[in-house]
Write a protein that holds these residues in place. Structure first.
Motif, PDB file in Angstrom:
ATOM      1  N   GLY A  73       0.810  -1.213   0.000  1.00  0.00           N
ATOM      2  CA  GLY A  73       0.000   0.000   0.000  1.00  0.00           C
ATOM      3  C   GLY A  73       0.840   1.257   0.000  1.00  0.00           C
ATOM      4  O   GLY A  73       2.079   1.213  -0.008  1.00  0.00           O
ATOM      5  N   GLU A 144       2.564   5.638  -4.082  1.00  0.00           N
ATOM      6  CA  GLU A 144       1.252   5.002  -4.170  1.00  0.00           C
ATOM      7  C   GLU A 144       1.055   4.442  -5.567  1.00  0.00           C
ATOM      8  O   GLU A 144       1.568   4.974  -6.548  1.00  0.00           O
ATOM      9  CB  GLU A 144       0.134   6.000  -3.844  1.00  0.00           C
ATOM     10  CG  GLU A 144       0.164   7.259  -4.692  1.00  0.00           C
ATOM     11  CD  GLU A 144      -0.820   8.313  -4.228  1.00  0.00           C
ATOM     12  OE1 GLU A 144      -1.914   7.943  -3.751  1.00  0.00           O
ATOM     13  OE2 GLU A 144      -0.497   9.514  -4.359  1.00  0.00           O
ATOM     14  N   SER A 148      -4.588   4.038  -6.590  1.00  0.00           N
ATOM     15  CA  SER A 148      -4.787   4.968  -5.485  1.00  0.00           C
ATOM     16  C   SER A 148      -4.616   6.419  -5.928  1.00  0.00           C
ATOM     17  O   SER A 148      -5.312   7.316  -5.447  1.00  0.00           O
ATOM     18  CB  SER A 148      -3.799   4.647  -4.357  1.00  0.00           C
ATOM     19  OG  SER A 148      -3.873   5.597  -3.322  1.00  0.00           O
ATOM     20  N   LYS A 199     -11.451   8.051  -3.086  1.00  0.00           N
ATOM     21  CA  LYS A 199     -11.454   6.629  -2.808  1.00  0.00           C
ATOM     22  C   LYS A 199     -10.730   5.908  -3.937  1.00  0.00           C
ATOM     23  O   LYS A 199     -10.998   6.151  -5.098  1.00  0.00           O
ATOM     24  CB  LYS A 199     -12.901   6.170  -2.687  1.00  0.00           C
ATOM     25  CG  LYS A 199     -13.163   4.696  -2.753  1.00  0.00           C
ATOM     26  CD  LYS A 199     -14.661   4.489  -2.616  1.00  0.00           C
ATOM     27  CE  LYS A 199     -15.008   3.031  -2.670  1.00  0.00           C
ATOM     28  NZ  LYS A 199     -16.431   2.796  -2.501  1.00  0.00           N
ATOM     29  N   ASP A 200      -9.800   5.018  -3.595  1.00  0.00           N
ATOM     30  CA  ASP A 200      -8.975   4.433  -4.653  1.00  0.00           C
ATOM     31  C   ASP A 200      -9.724   3.431  -5.514  1.00  0.00           C
ATOM     32  O   ASP A 200      -9.241   3.033  -6.568  1.00  0.00           O
ATOM     33  CB  ASP A 200      -7.702   3.794  -4.077  1.00  0.00           C
ATOM     34  CG  ASP A 200      -7.986   2.691  -3.074  1.00  0.00           C
ATOM     35  OD1 ASP A 200      -9.153   2.283  -2.968  1.00  0.00           O
ATOM     36  OD2 ASP A 200      -7.032   2.248  -2.414  1.00  0.00           O
TER      37      ASP A 200
END
Length: 454
Positions: A73, A144, A148, A199-200
């Motif tokens: 992540g 990222e 994302s 929001k990814d």
């Protein structure tokens, strides 16, 4: 926003080709740093990359490490650019106990899954490496994956399309352990204009209009959101903000995404060509117009965003193109410059900069001729105070390239509200009254009286 166009282009291509990528963003700097917060770099898994987050010293390391660092992540890593690094006899940097782990890129790339648990714990804690560059700074970088980062890139594309700035906040540190229950994840973003959360999972193509789905922000208290929304950047592009309450302390990058600088060049002569090229190197949006269709052609200005013949009577279109732009009058034609200047002087609220090519007496002649046709010459006052002539700083050198450099330097200073360096020639009437004719001097003095505080 330098190199942003290339990043958006590559991100769109990667999405269409189903190629994963990592976006690296500078979120904070300490001490000396080549790039500031907001600088970005995109690294694709097929080896392509665009953008810079340093002067070129961090990029090779980051390209090798990007996908490993983001395997669990988004996260923030720190890179030092100090001097306290030892060298071997052949000039190579000695590995410290920590950097021996960090710098072994071949091991990471060849078989990352074979790493020991202890090694993985070390790398998760901090990917900090001293590059011994002598800058004595620290660069904090958010890594990222494209999924994302996609909403951020879409928002940047929207800002470029609509010319409307947007302020966002990106979470870069939280003192609580990240979990689904907390709702706080590194890299999460809040649109501070509408307080809408990114929001990814949101999936869009980069050519479509933005539509961001709400994120369940159970970990964000209303007080925290209100504090971020109320934060004043005071003219800065980005700044780190720390917020604390009884339950959590968080650090955010509050960032104002500004539109491209827009350059409108009225005139399509050969001396405009290097100006267009150099403006595009800075990622400006460039429009070239001329009433002479044989000059305003795409073949002559392939790099410009818009090239169009525009008759002198199309004043509404001229004003639309000049909105929030820097306008350079460079037609080498008295009739063209007079017609364009007539419109622009009366609508100074439209543009941010106005420059006129040619000697001072030529511009003053044009202003006087235009003033003589007005029933109320006061309508020209603000425009006269805003005009820069002769256009550009006089930096030395000769030819169209030197002229373009001086013009772009002056526009940059005006757009970023910087004072010109001492000794630079700047004939803007807001600072210097350079009109020699009685009528024009009276006009400017009138403006000063009208605008002076009581």
């Amino acid at each position: 926003m330098n190199q942003i166009a290339d990043i958006l282009k590559l991100a769109g291509e990667a999405q269409q080709q189903n190629i994963d990528a990592v976006l690296a963003t500078v979120v904070h700097t300490e001490g000396s740093a080549y790039r500031r917060a907001g600088a970005m770099m995109l690294i694709c898994e097929d080896g392509r990359s665009v953008g810079m987050i340093s002067g070129g010293c961090l990029e090779p390391h980051i390209i090798k490490r990007a996908f490993w660092l983001t395997r669990h992540g988004a996260n923030v890593q720190v890179y030092q650019t100090g001097e306290d690094i030892e060298y071997t006899d052949n000039g190579e940097a000695k590995e410290t106990e920590q950097s021996a782990h960090v710098a072994n890129d071949k091991f990471l790339g060849d078989n990352p899954d074979s790493a020991s648990d202890d090694w993985e714990d070390d790398i998760n804690e901090l990917d900090e490496m001293n590059f011994g560059l002598g800058c004595n700074g620290r660069v904090h970088v958010l890594f990222e994956r494209l999924a994302s980062a996609k909403p951020l890139l879409e928002t940047i594309a929207q800002v470029r399309r609509t010319q409307e700035p947007v302020t966002i906040a990106t979470l870069i540190r939280s003192d609580t352990r990240e979990s689904q229950d907390s709702g706080l994840t590194i890299g999460m973003r809040i649109h501070l204009g509408t307080r809408q959360h990114y929001k990814d999972e949101t999936v869009h193509s980069f050519g479509e209009r933005l539509a961001i789905t709400d994120l369940d922000a159970s970990g964000l208290s209303p007080t925290m959101v209100d504090a971020l929304a109320a934060y004043n950047l005071l003219g800065k592009k980005a700044e780190k903000v720390t917020l604390s309450d009884d339950e959590v302390t968080t650090e955010w990058l509050v960032q104002r995404l500004a539109p491209q600088i827009r350059l409108l060049v009225c005139g399509a002569g050969n001396d405009v060509m290097p100006l267009v090229t150099m403006a595009k190197l800075q990622d400006w949006h460039v429009t070239v117009i001329d009433s002479r269709a044989q000059y305003a052609t795409r073949m002559r200005f392939p790099q410009a965003d818009i090239v169009m013949p525009l008759p002198l009577e199309k004043t509404a279109k001229l004003l639309a193109l000049s909105k929030n732009a820097a306008v350079a009058l460079m037609s080498h034609s008295l009739s063209q410059d007079r017609a364009r200047l007539d419109v622009l002087l009366e609508h100074s609220e439209q543009y941010k900069y106005l420059g006129q090519l040619g000697p001072s007496y030529r511009t003053e002649r044009l202003i006087n001729e235009i003033s003589a046709t007005k029933a109320d010459s006061q309508t020209l006052v603000n425009g006269i105070r805003k005009i820069h002539y002769p256009i550009g700083y006089k930096l030395g050198g000769d030819g169209p390239e030197a002229l373009a450099l001086g013009i772009l330097a002056q526009i940059n200073a005006v757009m970023h509200e910087q004072r010109p360096p001492q000794g630079f020639s700047d004939f803007n009437l807001a600072g210097d009254n350079r009109l020699n004719t009685d009528f024009s001097n009276t006009l400017v003095k009138s403006a000063e009286t009208v605008m002076s505080p009581v």
